[in-house]
Design an enzyme around this catalytic site. Structure first.
Site, PDB file in Angstrom:
ATOM      1  N   HIS A 166       0.750  -1.012   0.010  1.00 32.01           N
ATOM      2  CA  HIS A 166      -0.101  -0.054   0.042  1.00 32.01           C
ATOM      3  C   HIS A 166       0.892   1.095  -0.270  1.00 32.01           C
ATOM      4  CE1 HIS A 166      -4.078   2.007   1.234  1.00 32.01           C
ATOM      5  NE2 HIS A 166      -2.943   2.936   1.780  1.00 32.01           N
ATOM      6  N   GLU A 167       1.853   1.366   0.717  1.00 30.92           N
ATOM      7  CA  GLU A 167       2.717   2.488   1.007  1.00 30.92           C
ATOM      8  C   GLU A 167       3.599   2.605  -0.031  1.00 30.92           C
ATOM      9  OE1 GLU A 167       1.837   4.577   3.092  1.00 30.92           O
ATOM     10  OE2 GLU A 167       0.683   3.095   4.453  1.00 30.92           O
TER      11      GLU A 167
ATOM     12  N   HIS B 162       1.645   4.655  -2.731  1.00 30.21           N
ATOM     13  CA  HIS B 162       1.888   6.033  -2.395  1.00 30.21           C
ATOM     14  C   HIS B 162       3.298   6.675  -3.091  1.00 30.21           C
ATOM     15  CE1 HIS B 162      -1.974   6.801  -0.416  1.00 30.21           C
ATOM     16  NE2 HIS B 162      -1.621   5.959   0.600  1.00 30.21           N
TER      17      HIS B 162
ATOM     18  N   GLU C 278      -4.810   7.860  -2.963  1.00 30.69           N
ATOM     19  CA  GLU C 278      -5.280   6.572  -2.450  1.00 30.69           C
ATOM     20  C   GLU C 278      -5.589   5.546  -3.505  1.00 30.69           C
ATOM     21  OE1 GLU C 278      -5.071   6.087   0.674  1.00 30.69           O
ATOM     22  OE2 GLU C 278      -6.285   4.364   1.315  1.00 30.69           O
TER      23      GLU C 278
END
Lengths: 495, 495
Positions: B262-263, B266, B292
């Site tokens: 997830h990170e 980003h 997101e």
């Protein structure tokens, strides 16, 4: 708001941005990924410019004058004096000179890295010449602002109140003492069986475990600081956030131990500064001589004492495992071994001042123009022969070994040995006041020593002049006599 | 220098100080010792004030007007538009309101920590009331500055261009779809044998080894970034310095893996922003919906796909050792398990939007005054019953679970699910353009997907409006249809 009160508020802000610079420098040396070097340089340049704008604001000059007329306490008056000192330094050079010097130092320092690796002094000599030209110009500007001789004006930046005329007799005294003393030490070492056994290599994980124990012993508060790894050990931070770094030498685990004890001495000074004057100039440390005296009080005076080394040998054995190098007599001889060498940073405390005395003489001659850059390697090698009796094999191990000059730091070197001498003078006074210090060190306890240093040095911040601080703590001005007595006791076992 | 050019130079400086704030925030969450919280707060406050002074300088308003008359390129014009947007946000609130809001949020957030721990809503309710009063006031000020309705003005800060009127049909569509769909998924899961086996606990050292492998696979450049440990995972940084953090769940090693993926999504967005517009508003990311969507493109769309999970199961087995949980079918079912629950942050992708829809409805009602704070717990619990059919046992697992409102963040929640929907819409478009994406993911290779996202999203910075960006990348405005199709395919195996 009165002028003084407005100044306190402005200097607080300047100090806060200084803390930010501290964090960015620490991060750059410990955590930052390589591709971030460019952006980090821009960030630090903007913060430097911001500091310059805040500190050289014309309002500050007027506020300083207004505040002189106010009814101030002694500490406020001392704070005002330190504010004026910072203002003078920040405004002494015009913007063009600051920028030229900064660029010349960057270029020279960059070239120096290659020159040192290749032992090629000629490739960096013209850039060093540029740095020296601009340093002469800035020394003249500082000299005018502070009404000092040019070299003294450079010294003033690192060692407030220190002057060449004060250094000369101290260093001359030591230079005269050294040859005869060194010969006796070397003879004695041979008579005792020559080189002691070196400790075995140790895993960084075990080295770190030993270091953590020692940091606790010396009062380093792990809730208020960190210990990390960097290419060169250093100490940085501000109240509430003390960060020290260590470099693990896989070949010798005690190198990192002694380096950490050194950095803990610096950190203890910063942590012990007067909290009620935090973020004000008078609450800051008093220059590099005093700072180095604090690291060397811990590393050299306390931690290489017979009493502490006896305790440390046991600790090393507990954490690193059995090793004949940790037999107490061998361990003491190993940590107190004296041997003339080419490199300053690995020198023992007896020969270290010779490295500094040479650099001090040479940088003064370079600044005045009495020595031209082209003649530096020859002068260096001749000096090493005279002071330590050794022949420098190449410039890498000679005049290219230290970054200082190539990065524009002229006037810094003397602070190392003046700090060592002050540490010895402080140790004499501390032991006279608290004779139990060695007994405590023999149990790995630094608390009485730290308490004494806290009262005599740390808590004073920059309230006193360096001379007044030293006389207040030791009863007399700084000289080499305590240091010579200390060496005679430690290395010849004579009192 | 022209107005535009002067603005570029000023915004560059503002961005550099923003980078400094980034480093300080990262350090505070990962490295900083506890006693440094006070000084760090002062440092961040000074930097915030500095940003405010630089950005609200009256010169900026004049320069913005001057620049409108200049002959600008399309990107310069877009940059100017984004500059004006930042200027408007920074100048919309008067200093008194900024300070009151900041204090109210600090006090409420502090009280919330205790209230959540004790499941005691009443103790924080009056403070939340204060926050809401001041948020209403600031929403009115932003509304006036941007000519928007109050809630839309708050949304604008997090999701440029997003409006309540756009969100309503999307969320209503999903709320109508969810009950029937969820029932089918739960029935199907039961028919397939119920709960899959969970992975065994794993040492953080082994978890880190697995994470490092995945970070490389997803293109996280270890020379240009770091992965560290913090209390909650996050991603931060700027070009050249991307830092992500992870929280090791000793009980389940795959939680950290999915969090890092997830990170990394980003971080890839930030790393792929247009380099020629670095440090300019137009070179920055385009709000939290798009941000997101990038993290969820990696974590949810790619990394929980059958193809990738098949590969990941093998990697997990290699690094963490044999475990029946890593049998491919079990592992896929485990990572795609759907189960209504009370907590948003641990929700699966099917039920997650229900949490967000509830919060979005409630925060609009709180802001408008239609819902009073005292009635919040009841409204929350009723909503959870309606949307997910579950009975909230206490406020700790109900309206006290998230920090957002208590810290003054109203208008943020919708971005999570709009991001999830955008990620599904982007995945459809990417797969249509590059049908080989799943095959590559089956070998642990993200490169075609990353290239597509880089071209369609990352490289655009804030050049386009969000609507134009989404339509350019996917051929139509954002809606829930792709997300519903994605869920139907993944969870019911229907096309």
């Amino acid at each position: 708001m009165g002028g003084y009160s407005e100044l306190e508020s402005r200097f607080r802000r300047i100090a806060i941005f200084g803390e930010v610079q501290t964090v960015l420098h620490w991060d750059a040396s410990t955590m930052m990924p390589e591709t971030a070097a460019g952006p980090r340089g821009d960030q630090l340049a903007e913060l430097k410019l911001l500091r310059h704008r805040l500190l050289s604001d014309p309002d500050i000059g007027r506020l300083l004058d207004d505040a002189e007329a106010e009814n101030l306490t002694d500490w406020q008056a001392a704070n005002l004096r330190q504010m004026r000192r910072e203002y003078r330094f920040e405004t002494a050079l015009d913007d063009r000179l600051v920028e030229d010097l900064s660029k010349a130092c960057s270029a020279c320092e960059h070239a120096w890295r290659g020159a040192r690796a290749g032992s090629d002094f000629k490739s960096v000599a013209p850039l060093l010449d540029d740095v020296l030209d601009l340093t002469r110009e800035s020394a003249a500007a500082y000299a005018a602002a502070f009404d000092l001789a040019p070299y003294d004006a450079l010294l003033e930046a690192y060692a407030p109140g220190m002057r060449a005329a004060r250094i000369d007799p101290i260093f001359d005294d030591y230079a005269a003492f050294l040859p005869g003393f060194l010969e006796k030490v070397l003879t004695r070492q041979e008579a005792e069986g020559g080189k002691p056994i070196a400790p075995r290599a140790a895993d960084p994980v075990h080295q770190k475990a030993l270091i953590d124990r020692l940091a606790v012993a010396v009062g380093f508060n792990e809730k208020g600081g960190r210990i990390d790894v960097s290419a060169h050990p250093f100490s940085t931070g501000y109240p509430g956030d003390q960060r020290i770094t260590v470099t693990f030498d896989p070949a010798d685990p005690t190198n990192a131990v002694m380096a950490v004890l050194h950095e803990c001495g610096h950190a203890a000074y910063e942590a012990g500064l007067p909290k009620e004057w935090a973020r004000q100039p008078v609450g800051a440390s008093l220059g590099m001589v005093v700072h180095e005296s604090q690291s060397l009080s811990i590393e050299m005076q306390a931690s290489r004492s017979d009493a502490f080394l006896t305790w440390l040998a046991g600790q090393a054995r507990e954490v690193l495992g059995d090793d004949p190098a940790f037999d107490v007599e061998n361990f003491k001889r190993y940590q107190q071994w004296v041997e003339p060498g080419f490199i300053r940073v690995t020198a023992d405390e007896v020969t270290y001042p010779a490295h500094v005395i040479l650099r001090t003489r040479l940088e003064r001659a370079l600044l005045s123009g009495d020595l031209v850059v082209a003649d530096l390697p020859g002068a260096w090698n001749e000096g090493m022969k005279t002071l330590l009796g050794i022949d420098v094999p190449d410039d890498r191990r000679g005049c290219l070994q230290d970054i200082h000059w190539y990065d524009g730091a002229i006037g810094y070197f003397p602070t190392y040995s003046l700090g060592a001498m002050l540490a010895a003078q402080l140790a004499e006074a501390a032991h006279a006041d608290l004779p139990e210090i060695p007994e405590f060190l023999g149990r790995g306890e630094f608390s009485p020593l730290m308490r004494w240093l806290g009262g005599a040095i740390h808590s004073k911040g920059s309230y006193l002049s360096a001379d007044a601080l030293i006389e207040g703590a030791t009863g007399r001005p700084l000289d080499a006599s305590a240091f010579k007595r200390h060496l005679t006791t430690r290395y010849l076992k004579e009192n």
